[in-house]
Each structure stands twice: as C-alpha cells, then as structure tokens.
Write a protein that holds these residues in place. Structure first.
Motif, PDB file in Angstrom:
ATOM      1  N   SER A  43       0.827  -1.205   0.000  1.00 43.62           N
ATOM      2  CA  SER A  43       0.000   0.000   0.000  1.00 43.62           C
ATOM      3  C   SER A  43       0.862   1.256   0.000  1.00 43.62           C
ATOM      4  CB  SER A  43      -0.957   0.007   1.196  1.00 43.62           C
ATOM      5  OG  SER A  43      -0.247  -0.125   2.416  1.00 43.62           O
ATOM      6  N   LEU A  44       2.038   1.182   0.644  1.00 38.92           N
ATOM      7  CA  LEU A  44       2.961   2.311   0.621  1.00 38.92           C
ATOM      8  C   LEU A  44       3.497   2.530  -0.793  1.00 38.92           C
ATOM      9  CD1 LEU A  44       4.563   4.515   2.122  1.00 38.92           C
ATOM     10  CD2 LEU A  44       6.330   2.786   2.584  1.00 38.92           C
ATOM     11  N   MET A  45       3.797   1.442  -1.490  1.00 38.90           N
ATOM     12  CA  MET A  45       4.244   1.546  -2.884  1.00 38.90           C
ATOM     13  C   MET A  45       3.199   2.280  -3.720  1.00 38.90           C
ATOM     14  SD  MET A  45       7.246  -0.139  -3.720  1.00 38.90           S
ATOM     15  CE  MET A  45       7.052  -1.022  -5.269  1.00 38.90           C
ATOM     16  N   LEU A  46       1.933   1.941  -3.528  1.00 35.39           N
ATOM     17  CA  LEU A  46       0.857   2.574  -4.283  1.00 35.39           C
ATOM     18  C   LEU A  46       0.719   4.048  -3.908  1.00 35.39           C
ATOM     19  CD1 LEU A  46      -1.554   2.449  -6.214  1.00 35.39           C
ATOM     20  CD2 LEU A  46      -2.962   1.663  -4.289  1.00 35.39           C
ATOM     21  N   ALA A  47       0.790   4.350  -2.617  1.00 34.66           N
ATOM     22  CA  ALA A  47       0.646   5.737  -2.167  1.00 34.66           C
ATOM     23  C   ALA A  47       1.778   6.617  -2.697  1.00 34.66           C
ATOM     24  CB  ALA A  47       0.617   5.790  -0.640  1.00 34.66           C
ATOM     25  N   ARG A  48       3.003   6.068  -2.742  1.00 37.49           N
ATOM     26  CA  ARG A  48       4.131   6.854  -3.265  1.00 37.49           C
ATOM     27  C   ARG A  48       3.985   7.078  -4.770  1.00 37.49           C
ATOM     28  NH1 ARG A  48       4.967  10.044  -0.500  1.00 37.49           N
ATOM     29  NH2 ARG A  48       6.963  10.617  -1.423  1.00 37.49           N
ATOM     30  N   PHE A  49       3.433   6.089  -5.477  1.00 40.48           N
ATOM     31  CA  PHE A  49       3.162   6.257  -6.903  1.00 40.48           C
ATOM     32  C   PHE A  49       2.163   7.402  -7.115  1.00 40.48           C
ATOM     33  CE2 PHE A  49       0.320   5.367 -10.486  1.00 40.48           C
ATOM     34  CZ  PHE A  49       1.221   5.306 -11.541  1.00 40.48           C
ATOM     35  N   ILE A  50       1.099   7.431  -6.327  1.00 38.49           N
ATOM     36  CA  ILE A  50       0.079   8.481  -6.440  1.00 38.49           C
ATOM     37  C   ILE A  50       0.679   9.845  -6.110  1.00 38.49           C
ATOM     38  CG2 ILE A  50      -2.069   9.348  -5.421  1.00 38.49           C
ATOM     39  CD1 ILE A  50      -2.913   6.400  -5.101  1.00 38.49           C
ATOM     40  N   ALA A  51       1.502   9.903  -5.072  1.00 38.92           N
ATOM     41  CA  ALA A  51       2.119  11.178  -4.676  1.00 38.92           C
ATOM     42  C   ALA A  51       3.025  11.728  -5.774  1.00 38.92           C
ATOM     43  CB  ALA A  51       2.911  10.996  -3.386  1.00 38.92           C
ATOM     44  N   GLY A  52       3.611  10.835  -6.564  1.00 32.78           N
ATOM     45  CA  GLY A  52       4.524  11.278  -7.612  1.00 32.78           C
ATOM     46  C   GLY A  52       3.841  11.810  -8.860  1.00 32.78           C
TER      47      GLY A  52
END
Length: 403
Positions: free
Chosen positions: A112-121
């Motif tokens: 879920s952190l991987m996904l959240a960092r993708f969205i933030a980018g």
C-alpha cells in the motif's frame, strides 16, 4: 541628488511589480520545498522504514522508484490534458500531492505504501514544469536559467533543511509523521499560490496536439535522455547514503541527518552554479557538469571510509544538481510551442534517473559488491549521459536550431 541617481531609482509602479514577482517565486519555491522533502525523505529513513515494514533496505529503495514511476507517468499525461487550463490551475495539483503523502503516512503495509508513493509522484513533473515556465515569464530572456534555479532553490533547501529535519522527526517518533509534515507544507503552498499567482488572463492555453509535437524534435529527446541517464548516479549514491554511513563509515545513527544536510549544501551550490554556467556557456554547461559528476562519483567509494571525507563527498555529489537548470532551460529553447509538456517531461526524465539509480545500485549491492559500489555504478551512468551530450552536440552542428 543627481539626475542619473534619480533615474536609477525604481518607479512607483515597478516596486509593486517586483514584490508581486518575488511573492510568486516564493510560493513556487515553497512548493518545491514540499516536493523535495517528500521525494528525498525516504533516503534518510531507509533503515527505520525497513525495520518497521519488515523488508530489506533495497526493497525500500523500490519505494523510492515507485514515486519516480508516478512522476514519469503523471508528467506527460497531466501536461497534455492540462494544456487548455490556466497555469494557476495546474499548480493547484499540489492538493493531489498532499493527498498522496497523507496516504503514505496511513499506509498499513509495504504494498500500500508503494501505491501511495506512486500516487504522490503523479503531479510532481507537471508542477515543476509549469512552475519553471511561470518563473521564466517573470524575467528577461537572458535571466530565465537564474529564475528557474530560484524555483528549484526550494527543492535544494528541502535537501539541506527539510530532509534532515524529516529524518530526525522520523527517527524520534515515526517515519509516518515525516509524510504528514510534507502534506502540511503542500497545503500551505496551495494557499500561497491561490493568493499570489494571478489567473493570467493573457496566457493562451495551448493545444494538446501542439504539445505532442515536441517529441518530434531530436534535441528534445537528447535533453531528456541526458537527464534520465546522466543524473541517475546522484540518486544511486544518495538513495543508499544512510546505509553506507552506518555499514561502511561506521557512524552513529544520529549523525545520518548531518550527511543529509551536507548533501543539501552541495545541492544549493549546484543549483545556483547550474544557472550561472548556462548563462555563460549555454548548452556546453551540461557537458561540464557531467564531467564533474563522473569524477565525483568515482571518488565516492574512497571517501566513504571516514566521516570527514564522506561529508565532503556528500557535498560534491549534491552539487550534481547543477545539471537541472541548464537542461530545463535547454528544453525551453528546443521545444518551440510545446513548452508545458517539455518542461514537465524534464522532471519525468529526472525521475527516470530517480528510479534507475536506486534500482541499479540495489542490483550491485544484492550481487555482493557492497554499499560503496553505488559510486562506480553512478559514474557509469554519468558517462552514459556524457555520450548522449556528445551526440546532441554533433546533431546540432549538422542541423542547427532555428534562430
């Protein structure tokens, strides 16, 4: 007072205009500070995040790459679909960035952190691309690189101040609070942009098809390739700097923020030097920075053996940021009418470097070459960027840019 002295004084109309320009640049730089802190904070908190998420340090490096992939995806898409919007509307994408960082703070696990960092980018490239164009529009043509470097000063200050403070916050409480702090700064940026940046009724929104024409120009691809490959070495070393300090230099964990700050000092020097070099050397400034980068990265493994030398090396590696203002301004020169897409693609290219560097460095580390192997891997990528620079100069001699 003489007539010449009176003429040197700014008029009553010029003073408010200068203040307004300064406030706009300040708002844009605060946004750069938020994005820079959010992008680089994982570098200092890698050991803490690995322990909390129960994964290895190279796996945390993949979280860095996930953010970079988000930038790569978001930059061209948002630039194309946002071509018809006013520039102030695009800059308000910081709301989306804030949401991505809140998601990062609340992520229950590694995936879920991987996904959240993708969205933030996703909004990263569009923000910096439009911010660079806004900054360039506020000054004379021969001052564009300096104006762009002022916006990027927020990012370099994030490395000097934001990243060490976020590292200390994460070490003392939890790495999750670092992302909350980033989200708060992003929301402050949104308020400042809404207050200080006018709607710009004179700006004519561009056509998405026109924006796509930029990718028909070889010099655009050369500039993007130089950024994507030539800049990867800096991220390769910086991503694993905390682990290098702990396992090779053998320093106390509390000294990691000091090395992060040293890197930030180098980034500020490099950012200012990059604008200065471009104003004097134009595109040749890129070649100078890439030669410097190769030498610095080759010396890094030797410098990692002692605290005093790794601090100096951190400053030197940070100074590789000097590549950004010349390449950003170069893209403005070669992209013709596709300014928004080209400027945003610049940051997509640099985040290809941000994904490529940790990935290549992680491969070398997992293969058993050690933490300092990142310096040699980084030097190889800098040489790759130098080769692309040589090809770009050769192409330009054969096909000069239109006056």
């Amino acid at each position: 007072m003489s007539d010449s002295s009176l003429e040197a004084l700014p008029s009553a109309a010029e003073v408010p205009a200068k203040v307004a320009s300064w406030l706009i640049l300040l708002a844009l730089a605060v946004g750069g500070f938020a994005i820079g802190t959010g992008e680089f904070v994982i570098m200092g908190l890698m050991p803490d995040m690995a322990a909390d998420l129960n994964v290895s340090e190279p796996q945390v490096g993949h979280v860095i790459s996930s953010y970079a992939v988000g930038v790569m995806v978001g930059a061209p898409i948002l630039a194309i679909f946002g071509a018809r919007l006013r520039r102030r509307h695009l800059l308000l994408l910081m709301l989306f960035f804030a949401a991505g960082n809140i998601g990062s703070a609340l992520a229950p696990g590694y995936q879920s952190l991987m996904l959240a960092r993708f969205i933030a980018g996703l909004p990263h490239g569009a923000y910096f691309g439009v911010a660079a164009l806004v900054a360039a529009s506020l000054v004379a043509p021969n001052k564009r690189a300096a104006a762009v470097s002022q916006v990027m000063l927020g990012l370099t200050l994030a490395i000097l101040i934001g990243n060490p403070l976020a590292t200390m916050l994460g070490q003392s409480i939890s790495w999750r609070y670092a992302f909350v702090a980033v989200a708060v700064i992003a929301l402050i940026t949104v308020a400042m942009i809404a207050l200080f940046l006018p709607l710009d009724a004179q700006h004519k929104p561009s056509n998405p098809l026109t924006e796509l024409q930029a990718f028909r120009r070889p010099q655009v691809w050369f500039a993007l390739g130089i950024g994507a490959i030539g800049f990867a070495g800096m991220f390769c070393v910086f991503s694993y700097l905390a682990m290098t300090l702990l396992d090779v230099t053998k320093v106390d964990r509390a000294l990691v923020p000091l090395a992060m700050a040293a890197f930030g000092v180098g980034a500020i020097i490099g950012n200012l030097a990059g604008g200065w070099l471009f104003e004097r050397l134009q595109f040749r400034a890129v070649g100078v920075v890439l030669v410097w980068s190769t030498l610095v990265l080759l010396l890094f493994p030797l410098a990692a053996q002692a605290m005093w030398s790794i601090l100096l090396a951190s400053v030197a590696v940070g100074s590789m940021v000097a590549l950004s203002p010349p390449l950003q301004t170069r893209l403005m020169d070669v992209a013709a009418d596709a300014q928004t897409l080209a400027a945003s693609a610049h940051h997509a290219a640099f985040n290809i470097a941000n994904a490529l560097g940790p990935w290549l460095g992680g491969m070398a580390i997992v293969a058993g070459f050690g933490w300092t192997s990142t310096g040699y891997v980084g030097a190889f990528t800098a040489l790759g960027g130098l080769a692309l620079y040589w090809l770009a100069r050769r192409h330009e001699r054969r096909h000069p840019l239109p006056a």
